[in-house]
Scaffold this motif. Structure first.
Motif, PDB file in Angstrom:
ATOM      1  N   HIS A  38       0.868  -1.187   0.000  1.00  0.00           N
ATOM      2  CA  HIS A  38       0.000   0.000   0.000  1.00  0.00           C
ATOM      3  C   HIS A  38       0.901   1.233   0.000  1.00  0.00           C
ATOM      4  O   HIS A  38       1.690   1.410   0.928  1.00  0.00           O
ATOM      5  N   LEU A  86      -4.268   6.232  -3.130  1.00  0.00           N
ATOM      6  CA  LEU A  86      -3.724   5.007  -2.560  1.00  0.00           C
ATOM      7  C   LEU A  86      -3.371   4.089  -3.717  1.00  0.00           C
ATOM      8  O   LEU A  86      -4.208   3.793  -4.564  1.00  0.00           O
ATOM      9  N   ILE A  88      -2.176   0.433  -4.718  1.00  0.00           N
ATOM     10  CA  ILE A  88      -2.070  -0.923  -4.175  1.00  0.00           C
ATOM     11  C   ILE A  88      -1.367  -1.802  -5.200  1.00  0.00           C
ATOM     12  O   ILE A  88      -1.772  -1.863  -6.366  1.00  0.00           O
ATOM     13  N   SER A 115       2.136   0.052   3.887  1.00  0.00           N
ATOM     14  CA  SER A 115       1.672  -1.345   3.802  1.00  0.00           C
ATOM     15  C   SER A 115       1.401  -1.949   5.178  1.00  0.00           C
ATOM     16  O   SER A 115       0.503  -2.770   5.331  1.00  0.00           O
ATOM     17  N   GLN A 118      -2.249  -0.836   7.214  1.00  0.00           N
ATOM     18  CA  GLN A 118      -3.622  -1.197   6.873  1.00  0.00           C
ATOM     19  C   GLN A 118      -3.665  -2.545   6.162  1.00  0.00           C
ATOM     20  O   GLN A 118      -2.640  -3.079   5.745  1.00  0.00           O
ATOM     21  N   THR A 119      -4.847  -3.079   6.028  1.00  0.00           N
ATOM     22  CA  THR A 119      -4.998  -4.339   5.328  1.00  0.00           C
ATOM     23  C   THR A 119      -6.270  -4.287   4.490  1.00  0.00           C
ATOM     24  O   THR A 119      -7.095  -3.400   4.676  1.00  0.00           O
ATOM     25  N   MET A 120      -6.377  -5.207   3.555  1.00  0.00           N
ATOM     26  CA  MET A 120      -7.556  -5.198   2.689  1.00  0.00           C
ATOM     27  C   MET A 120      -8.379  -6.460   2.916  1.00  0.00           C
ATOM     28  O   MET A 120      -7.844  -7.570   2.961  1.00  0.00           O
ATOM     29  N   HIS A 161     -11.927   2.656   3.649  1.00  0.00           N
ATOM     30  CA  HIS A 161     -12.143   3.005   2.254  1.00  0.00           C
ATOM     31  C   HIS A 161     -12.735   1.769   1.593  1.00  0.00           C
ATOM     32  O   HIS A 161     -12.235   0.662   1.786  1.00  0.00           O
ATOM     33  N   GLN A 171     -14.077  -4.270  -1.800  1.00  0.00           N
ATOM     34  CA  GLN A 171     -12.791  -4.302  -1.093  1.00  0.00           C
ATOM     35  C   GLN A 171     -12.881  -3.300   0.051  1.00  0.00           C
ATOM     36  O   GLN A 171     -13.291  -2.157  -0.158  1.00  0.00           O
ATOM     37  N   ILE A 173     -10.607  -1.311   2.790  1.00  0.00           N
ATOM     38  CA  ILE A 173      -9.259  -1.002   3.268  1.00  0.00           C
ATOM     39  C   ILE A 173      -9.419  -0.510   4.690  1.00  0.00           C
ATOM     40  O   ILE A 173     -10.057   0.532   4.912  1.00  0.00           O
ATOM     41  N   ARG A 175      -7.773   0.035   8.801  1.00  0.00           N
ATOM     42  CA  ARG A 175      -6.537   0.283   9.537  1.00  0.00           C
ATOM     43  C   ARG A 175      -6.131  -0.944  10.336  1.00  0.00           C
ATOM     44  O   ARG A 175      -6.971  -1.666  10.846  1.00  0.00           O
TER      45      ARG A 175
END
Lengths: 199, 97
Positions: A38, A86, A88, A115, A118-120, A161, A171, A173, A175
């Motif tokens: 990210h 952002l 990715i 990266s 955060q995670t998706m 997001h 998707q 996104i 924290r």
């Protein structure tokens, strides 16, 4: 103690591999797109050199319309605000791409590797709209939230997001520090539909 | 819930996504050292509290995280306009100028 560094997703403890092995047939399908790269990119959208630099580094035009996104085989760019995006990319490639951006951009800009922050999560399934309707205050109708749109919104009092990738595909996104809370929230809110985890 | 138009996202969003920041159009004095204590205090602390139209600053904190301005009626809560930072309101009364 091992000397090698190990990267872990913020939801490592949730044991998605174990949950996926249960092969539950639920109305909501959850998958963590973990350990992606990210990059937060900031710059002046009115500067043609900035746009050209991003295009040459990422081989993708910067999405300039509010709440839009752009995607090619290995890169997704999401509009976050008029001067913030952002990016990715595949995991492990983010440092090289950050370097490429720094090489092709001049002047007033910022590229930060976030990266680890955060995670998706990807949610899909026939009941994923109901799950999201409980969690966010945004109209999910395709007219107001078409495919490829990205919105920053409040998700269960945390922020996220959200990008729509299909009629029933989203998707999220989120924290890192809120990942566990959102994981608990998603489990509880999808209880009535059944939650199936995939890898 | 208020339905607020974010001038940067260019669409209406739920109030939950926003935070109110306070009175808008407060200009920092260029030479603070030349001000009297009273003038400095009024810049720092004293705010309008009108009954009627008010120009206030809001932040789209869960969305694009930009600050923007809003003209709002403090009695009816009616939002008359939202506009970007640096712009001037198009709706004013004698009191709010």
């Amino acid at each position: 103690m091992s000397n090698s560094a190990r990267v872990e997703s913020p939801l490592e403890h949730a044991d998605f591999a174990g949950l996926a092995a249960l092969k539950i047939n639920g109305g909501v399908i959850l998958r963590e797109a973990k350990l992606l790269g990210h990059l937060n990119l900031r710059g002046n959208a009115n500067d043609p050199d900035f746009l050209k630099g991003v295009k040459s580094a990422l081989d993708l035009d910067l999405p300039l319309a509010p709440c839009s996104s752009a995607q090619n085989a290995n890169t997704t760019i999401m509009w976050l605000s008029p001067d913030e995006w952002l990016v990715i990319v595949d995991g492990v490639t983010e440092a090289a791409i950050e370097g490429k951006l720094r090489q092709s951009l001049r002047g007033h800009f910022a590229v930060s590797d976030i990266s680890g922050a955060q995670t998706m999560l990807e949610i899909s399934g026939k009941d994923c709209l109901q799950l999201l309707q409980k969690s966010i205050g945004y109209d999910l109708h395709l007219d107001s939230f078409p495919i490829n749109k990205v919105i920053g919104t409040a998700l269960a009092k945390s922020s996220a997001h959200i990008r729509r990738t299909g009629e029933y595909n989203f998707q999220l996104i989120i924290r890192r520090s809120f990942a566990d809370y959102i994981w608990l929230w998603l489990q509880q809110s999808s209880k009535e539909y059944g939650l199936s985890v995939t890898l | 819930m208020l339905h607020i138009h974010c001038p940067y996202c260019e669409e209406y969003r739920e109030e939950e996504e926003f935070s109110v920041v306070g009175e808008a159009h407060i200009i920092r004095p260029l030479a603070p050292e030349e001000l009297t204590d009273q003038e400095w205090a009024s810049y720092l602390f004293f705010r309008k509290n009108p009954r009627g139209l008010h120009h206030e600053m809001w932040a789209h904190s869960h969305g694009c995280r930009k600050f923007f301005n809003m003209t709002r009626h403090t009695v009816t809560y009616q939002i008359l306009e939202t506009y970007k930072m640096g712009q001037q309101p198009s709706i004013t009364t004698e009191d709010t100028k």
